[in-house]
Design a protein around this motif. Structure first.
Motif, PDB file in Angstrom:
ATOM      1  N   VAL A 229      12.080 -10.139  -7.071  1.00 30.21           N
ATOM      2  CA  VAL A 229      11.584  -8.766  -7.209  1.00 30.21           C
ATOM      3  C   VAL A 229      11.783  -8.058  -5.869  1.00 30.21           C
ATOM      4  CG1 VAL A 229       9.592  -7.292  -7.688  1.00 30.21           C
ATOM      5  CG2 VAL A 229       9.871  -9.464  -8.932  1.00 30.21           C
ATOM      6  N   LEU A 230      12.436  -6.895  -5.912  1.00 29.55           N
ATOM      7  CA  LEU A 230      12.669  -6.108  -4.706  1.00 29.55           C
ATOM      8  C   LEU A 230      12.121  -4.701  -4.935  1.00 29.55           C
ATOM      9  CD1 LEU A 230      15.582  -7.716  -5.563  1.00 29.55           C
ATOM     10  CD2 LEU A 230      15.972  -7.274  -3.144  1.00 29.55           C
ATOM     11  N   THR A 231      11.391  -4.171  -3.978  1.00 25.96           N
ATOM     12  CA  THR A 231      10.853  -2.814  -4.110  1.00 25.96           C
ATOM     13  C   THR A 231      11.255  -1.970  -2.906  1.00 25.96           C
ATOM     14  OG1 THR A 231       8.728  -3.122  -2.975  1.00 25.96           O
ATOM     15  CG2 THR A 231       8.845  -3.814  -5.264  1.00 25.96           C
ATOM     16  N   ASP A 232      11.686  -0.762  -3.190  1.00 27.25           N
ATOM     17  CA  ASP A 232      12.097   0.177  -2.143  1.00 27.25           C
ATOM     18  C   ASP A 232      11.021   1.242  -1.955  1.00 27.25           C
ATOM     19  OD1 ASP A 232      13.681   1.369  -0.236  1.00 27.25           O
ATOM     20  OD2 ASP A 232      14.919   2.460  -1.672  1.00 27.25           O
ATOM     21  N   GLU A 233      10.953   1.836  -0.771  1.00 30.63           N
ATOM     22  CA  GLU A 233       9.988   2.914  -0.478  1.00 30.63           C
ATOM     23  C   GLU A 233       8.566   2.492  -0.840  1.00 30.63           C
ATOM     24  OE1 GLU A 233      10.796   5.433   1.177  1.00 30.63           O
ATOM     25  OE2 GLU A 233      12.824   6.096   0.709  1.00 30.63           O
ATOM     26  N   SER A 234       8.206   1.263  -0.525  1.00 27.19           N
ATOM     27  CA  SER A 234       6.910   0.728  -0.964  1.00 27.19           C
ATOM     28  C   SER A 234       5.731   1.380  -0.268  1.00 27.19           C
ATOM     29  CB  SER A 234       6.872  -0.788  -0.744  1.00 27.19           C
ATOM     30  OG  SER A 234       7.846  -1.414  -1.548  1.00 27.19           O
ATOM     31  N   GLN A 235       5.964   2.090   0.833  1.00 27.45           N
ATOM     32  CA  GLN A 235       4.863   2.806   1.487  1.00 27.45           C
ATOM     33  C   GLN A 235       4.340   3.925   0.592  1.00 27.45           C
ATOM     34  OE1 GLN A 235       8.030   3.092   2.630  1.00 27.45           O
ATOM     35  NE2 GLN A 235       8.468   5.263   2.356  1.00 27.45           N
ATOM     36  N   ASP A 236       5.128   4.321  -0.415  1.00 25.42           N
ATOM     37  CA  ASP A 236       4.716   5.387  -1.328  1.00 25.42           C
ATOM     38  C   ASP A 236       3.980   4.854  -2.554  1.00 25.42           C
ATOM     39  OD1 ASP A 236       5.904   7.275   0.322  1.00 25.42           O
ATOM     40  OD2 ASP A 236       7.840   7.124  -0.692  1.00 25.42           O
ATOM     41  N   ASN A 237       3.949   3.536  -2.721  1.00 22.23           N
ATOM     42  CA  ASN A 237       3.287   2.955  -3.888  1.00 22.23           C
ATOM     43  C   ASN A 237       1.780   3.131  -3.804  1.00 22.23           C
ATOM     44  OD1 ASN A 237       5.692   2.135  -4.961  1.00 22.23           O
ATOM     45  ND2 ASN A 237       5.415  -0.039  -4.549  1.00 22.23           N
ATOM     46  N   SER A 264       4.488   6.775   5.395  1.00 22.32           N
ATOM     47  CA  SER A 264       3.589   6.839   4.237  1.00 22.32           C
ATOM     48  C   SER A 264       2.898   8.200   4.237  1.00 22.32           C
ATOM     49  CB  SER A 264       2.551   5.712   4.316  1.00 22.32           C
ATOM     50  OG  SER A 264       1.680   5.774   3.214  1.00 22.32           O
ATOM     51  N   ILE A 265       3.319   9.092   3.322  1.00 24.02           N
ATOM     52  CA  ILE A 265       2.855  10.489   3.376  1.00 24.02           C
ATOM     53  C   ILE A 265       2.329  10.989   2.031  1.00 24.02           C
ATOM     54  CG2 ILE A 265       4.312  11.148   5.323  1.00 24.02           C
ATOM     55  CD1 ILE A 265       6.335  12.282   3.308  1.00 24.02           C
ATOM     56  N   PHE A 266       2.009  10.055   1.128  1.00 19.00           N
ATOM     57  CA  PHE A 266       1.558  10.478  -0.201  1.00 19.00           C
ATOM     58  C   PHE A 266       0.164   9.956  -0.530  1.00 19.00           C
ATOM     59  CE2 PHE A 266       6.223  10.810  -0.652  1.00 19.00           C
ATOM     60  CZ  PHE A 266       6.309  12.135  -1.065  1.00 19.00           C
ATOM     61  N   MET A 267      -0.729   9.983   0.437  1.00 20.34           N
ATOM     62  CA  MET A 267      -2.099   9.522   0.207  1.00 20.34           C
ATOM     63  C   MET A 267      -2.754  10.322  -0.919  1.00 20.34           C
ATOM     64  SD  MET A 267      -5.066   8.885   3.065  1.00 20.34           S
ATOM     65  CE  MET A 267      -5.037  10.567   3.697  1.00 20.34           C
ATOM     66  N   ALA A 271      -1.211   6.775  -2.723  1.00 22.65           N
ATOM     67  CA  ALA A 271      -0.560   5.786  -1.861  1.00 22.65           C
ATOM     68  C   ALA A 271      -1.566   5.274  -0.837  1.00 22.65           C
ATOM     69  CB  ALA A 271       0.646   6.401  -1.160  1.00 22.65           C
ATOM     70  N   ASP A 272      -1.447   4.001  -0.498  1.00 25.85           N
ATOM     71  CA  ASP A 272      -2.404   3.395   0.431  1.00 25.85           C
ATOM     72  C   ASP A 272      -1.654   2.511   1.417  1.00 25.85           C
ATOM     73  OD1 ASP A 272      -4.524   2.391   1.754  1.00 25.85           O
ATOM     74  OD2 ASP A 272      -5.460   1.398   0.042  1.00 25.85           O
ATOM     75  N   VAL A 273      -1.519   2.989   2.654  1.00 23.60           N
ATOM     76  CA  VAL A 273      -0.769   2.250   3.678  1.00 23.60           C
ATOM     77  C   VAL A 273      -1.454   0.925   4.023  1.00 23.60           C
ATOM     78  CG1 VAL A 273      -1.887   3.257   5.712  1.00 23.60           C
ATOM     79  CG2 VAL A 273       0.530   2.601   5.824  1.00 23.60           C
ATOM     80  N   LYS A 274      -2.749   0.798   3.713  1.00 22.99           N
ATOM     81  CA  LYS A 274      -3.472  -0.442   4.026  1.00 22.99           C
ATOM     82  C   LYS A 274      -2.866  -1.644   3.308  1.00 22.99           C
ATOM     83  CE  LYS A 274      -7.894   1.938   4.755  1.00 22.99           C
ATOM     84  NZ  LYS A 274      -9.227   2.196   4.175  1.00 22.99           N
ATOM     85  N   LYS A 275      -2.309  -1.420   2.121  1.00 16.71           N
ATOM     86  CA  LYS A 275      -1.713  -2.530   1.374  1.00 16.71           C
ATOM     87  C   LYS A 275      -0.540  -3.136   2.137  1.00 16.71           C
ATOM     88  CE  LYS A 275      -2.676  -3.636  -2.335  1.00 16.71           C
ATOM     89  NZ  LYS A 275      -3.638  -4.646  -2.832  1.00 16.71           N
ATOM     90  N   LEU A 276       0.220  -2.293   2.839  1.00  9.93           N
ATOM     91  CA  LEU A 276       1.317  -2.802   3.661  1.00  9.93           C
ATOM     92  C   LEU A 276       0.793  -3.532   4.884  1.00  9.93           C
ATOM     93  CD1 LEU A 276       3.917   0.126   3.717  1.00  9.93           C
ATOM     94  CD2 LEU A 276       3.991  -1.967   2.361  1.00  9.93           C
ATOM     95  N   LEU A 277      -0.231  -2.957   5.509  1.00 10.59           N
ATOM     96  CA  LEU A 277      -0.783  -3.550   6.732  1.00 10.59           C
ATOM     97  C   LEU A 277      -1.452  -4.894   6.452  1.00 10.59           C
ATOM     98  CD1 LEU A 277      -2.288  -0.312   8.348  1.00 10.59           C
ATOM     99  CD2 LEU A 277      -0.058  -1.372   8.774  1.00 10.59           C
TER     100      LEU A 277
END
Length: 740
Positions: A229-237, A264-267, A271-277
């Motif tokens: 599984v590959l996801t692009d632009e995941s900061q927007d998820n 990540s600009i779609f809070m 979107a939640d940047v914490k998931k990436l962190l």
């Protein structure tokens, strides 16, 4: 010959060491942090090609998820370019919504559940917006304005995408006090018949997650099917999207997440940047790689943007760099007034050798209205990304048009009914109801004067009647001034903002924009036609997409794009950062401010070679202050340390006193002298009342007034415009016109 050498030979793509490492890491969880311009789409495609050609993975066992249809299309095109002749296999590039819908349809078919989509082309009586409008009216006892509809729709989408539990609904910021109750009523209405469900687009995600969590058969089917599984632009998820991806990748967890926490600009969409962190907390054995080399921009732009984004604390510690040349300095222009900013940009687009390589960025769609008006007046075509014409449907625009309609025929009770509470005539609802019940061929005001409800109303009605009729013969900009002042519309807006929790400045700004659009137009009918023209011009600008024209875009919509030249407009406090950003920051809630920083960073990193940041000290009657981010960029360019605090030192202070003669900064004053016409007026003594002049943008006119450092010019086609004398002289904006 290995895979990378073969790709270089066949496609010309020469990956760097980090990119090669990312391609080779196929087993286990991988977070690939991709800085702007670092070649993430190319790397992701190469990784898919590596899985197919080297690892011999079947195409149907690979799931590539993108954020939008446009991204999916771009990925497909790149894949075809790179591998179209090497393999017949085609990987499915899918948006998360498209995949979720597939799962939901399968589950409903399996369980014989009927459903109806209530967005897109849904029947009007079953459309999401109609339902919410009705539920809002039922709950609030009044119909929602367009602003309120937009806010409640955003609230509902945010709650679903963030998976907010019912007991936390009241903690989600929303100016509509009963938003939580409206949301719960909406959800209950859609589910009232379990065998015939109503679904909106966000439901695709929430139902999909619920199905994958609770239907073991469907979950295992997709987990078995997709080995990678590959996801692009995941900061927007959003949170729910992240949860779906995690479930799909399990238990093998051969997951590649391509993202940039700094973009990540779609809070506001969930979107939640914490998931990436938290990636390595979710996957303790996961690897994190950073593609930090920027291939897009000059060293000046990359270095400045890199230091700027480091002010954010909640991010991965990384340093974007480039091996590109130094390039031009970033230009910062501090104009005295808002309209000078527009004039400057329009003139720049006119002079551009390749307009297609120019983009104008702004935070809010409302910033485009006057820019579009000026571009069209100068007959300059443009392409507008993600056209938003809500401005022309706004209730304030409709109010102004209704005042004008009433001036043509003040017998129209139906029109007076829409605006009577928005003028200072002290008209009561009962009086309007009485007018509607009886028919009489007379002025509404004369009819009301027969039955005044208080002594002071008689005088107010006579004044209102006089002003309404006088409005009909005025130029439209003066008619709007009359509506604002003599009919008390500005006061109405201020009161409504206070009572309904709306942004007063935003409301008044809409009326000011209308006033500027009206300048130079001969009558009220021409003004109404002009609004229709502008709306149509904006809608049809999409047909210019592949033409040699400049692009207009919000900063949000610009992500993923790149241009030789970028102009960023309206860089003032209150816009970026917004008042809400500042308020939250002062309350020790840094998330909004950090997203504003990321948004500014995204705008900066769209530029390849030339970046200009524009601000101003006054818009209409309102004093403004250059964005705190502008001050940070200045410090970075001067080599000064940008403090850890003080994301916005100036935001905490009162607006400083400005020197009245401030026009532009040094960089602007030193703009290329060769562009100034030889016969340009260079001496203020040559600008006297009555002098005929030719302006670079507004063409021919005459000097109406010179007051100190300010000059008023009456133009043949655009009416009166005000300019700074120093600015006109330094930039060669005016040339003499000789009477023949």
């Amino acid at each position: 010959m290995n895979f990378f050498e073969k790709m270089k030979q066949l496609t010309g793509v020469d990956l760097n060491d980090v990119q090669k490492q990312a391609v080779r890491l196929t087993e286990g969880p991988l977070l690939l942090l991709a800085s702007p311009g670092s070649g993430k789409t190319t790397t992701l495609n190469m990784k898919i090609g590596y899985l197919l050609l080297v690892k011999k993975v079947k195409a149907e066992n690979i799931l590539a998820i993108t954020f939008s249809k446009a991204s999916a299309h771009d990925m497909e095109e790149r894949f075809e370019l790179f591998f179209g002749k090497l393999t017949r296999d085609r990987v499915a590039f899918s948006t998360i919504h498209s995949f979720a819908y597939k799962v939901v349809r399968e589950y409903f078919w399996k369980n014989q559940i009927n459903y109806q989509l209530i967005e897109g082309n849904a029947p009007e009586q079953l459309h999401k917006k109609v339902m919410i409008r009705n539920l809002f009216t039922e709950q609030m006892k009044t119909a929602p304005t367009e602003d309120e509809m937009e806010e409640i729709l955003s609230y509902i989408s945010f709650v679903k995408n963030r998976m907010v539990p019912d007991d936390q609904l009241s903690k989600v910021a929303c100016s509509i006090k009963s938003a939580g109750k409206i949301y719960q009523a909406y959800e209950a209405f859609k589910r009232q018949n379990p065998q015939n469900l109503l679904l909106d687009f966000d439901d695709m995600l929430t139902y999909c997650l619920d199905i994958l969590q609770n239907d073991a058969e469907i979950r295992q089917k997709y987990q078995t099917l997709y080995d990678y599984v590959l996801t692009d632009e995941s900061q927007d998820n959003s949170v729910v999207q992240h949860e779906i991806v995690e479930l799909l990748a399990a238990p093998k967890n051969n997951l590649c997440v391509v993202a940039d926490d700094d973009q990540s600009i779609f809070m506001w969409r969930g979107a939640d940047v914490k998931k990436l962190l938290q990636f390595q907390q979710t996957y303790p054995n996961g690897k994190v790689l950073t593609m930090a080399q920027n291939y897009r921009s000059t060293k000046e732009i990359v270095d400045t943007a890199n230091v700027f984004i480091k002010r954010n604390k909640n991010r991965y510690d990384k340093t974007m760099f480039t091996e590109n040349r130094q390039g031009e300095k970033i230009e910062i222009h501090n104009m005295r007034r808002y309209d000078l900013q527009l004039n400057y940009v329009v003139e720049a687009i006119q002079k551009a050798e390749k307009p297609k390589e120019v983009v104008v960025l702004y935070r809010n769609n409302s910033s485009a209205i006057r820019l579009v008006d000026l571009l069209e007046k100068k007959d300059i075509p443009f392409y507008m990304k993600d056209v938003d014409v809500k401005f022309f449907k706004h209730w304030i625009v409709e109010d102004i048009l209704n005042f004008m309609r009433l001036s043509y025929n003040d017998k129209r009770v139906d029109i007076l009914e829409r605006i009577y509470s928005k003028m200072n005539a002290y008209i009561k609802k009962a009086q309007i109801q009485q007018l509607l019940r009886t028919e009489e061929d007379a002025s509404c005001f004369d009819r009301l004067l027969k039955n005044v409800h208080a002594p002071y109303q008689e005088q107010a009605l006579r004044k209102a009647k006089k002003n309404i009729r006088e409005m009909n013969v005025l130029p439209p900009d003066e008619a709007i001034q009359l509506i604002r002042d003599k009919l008390g519309y500005d006061k109405t807006l201020i009161n409504r903002a206070e009572h309904l929790g709306l942004n007063e400045e935003n409301l008044l700004s809409i009326v000011s924009q209308l006033e500027h659009i009206a300048e130079g137009l001969p009558d009220l009918a021409a003004f109404a036609n002009r609004l229709n023209e502008l709306e149509e011009i904006m809608k049809t600008s999409k047909f210019n997409k592949n033409e040699n024209v400049a692009t207009l875009s919000t900063m949000h919509s610009s992500k993923g794009l790149e241009f030789d030249t970028v102009y960023m407009l309206d860089l003032v406090d209150g816009v970026i950062p917004s008042k809400d950003d500042v308020k939250a920051y002062k309350n020790d809630e840094p998330e909004k401010m950090e997203e504003a920083v990321r948004l500014f960073y995204v705008g900066m990193t769209r530029a390849r070679h030339h970046l200009e940041l524009l601000t101003y000290n006054q818009k209409d009657e309102e004093k403004t202050q250059p964005s705190a981010f502008i001050e940070d960029v200045k410090k970075i360019m001067l080599g000064e340390k940008v403090g850890e605090l003080k994301l916005t030192d100036r935001v905490e202070e009162k607006a400083p006193q400005r020197a009245k003669t401030t026009i532009t900064n040094k960089a602007y004053q030193q703009k290329k002298v060769r562009d100034i016409p030889e016969d340009a007026i260079k001496d203020a003594r040559d600008l006297q009342r009555g002098t005929l002049v030719q302006h670079k943008v507004y063409e021919q006119g005459f000097v109406k007034k010179v007051d100190g450092n300010e000059i008023e010019i009456m133009f043949d086609h655009y009416g009166i415009k005000k300019f700074m004398v120093d600015f006109c002289l330094q930039q060669g904006m005016l040339r003499p016109v000789t009477n023949k």
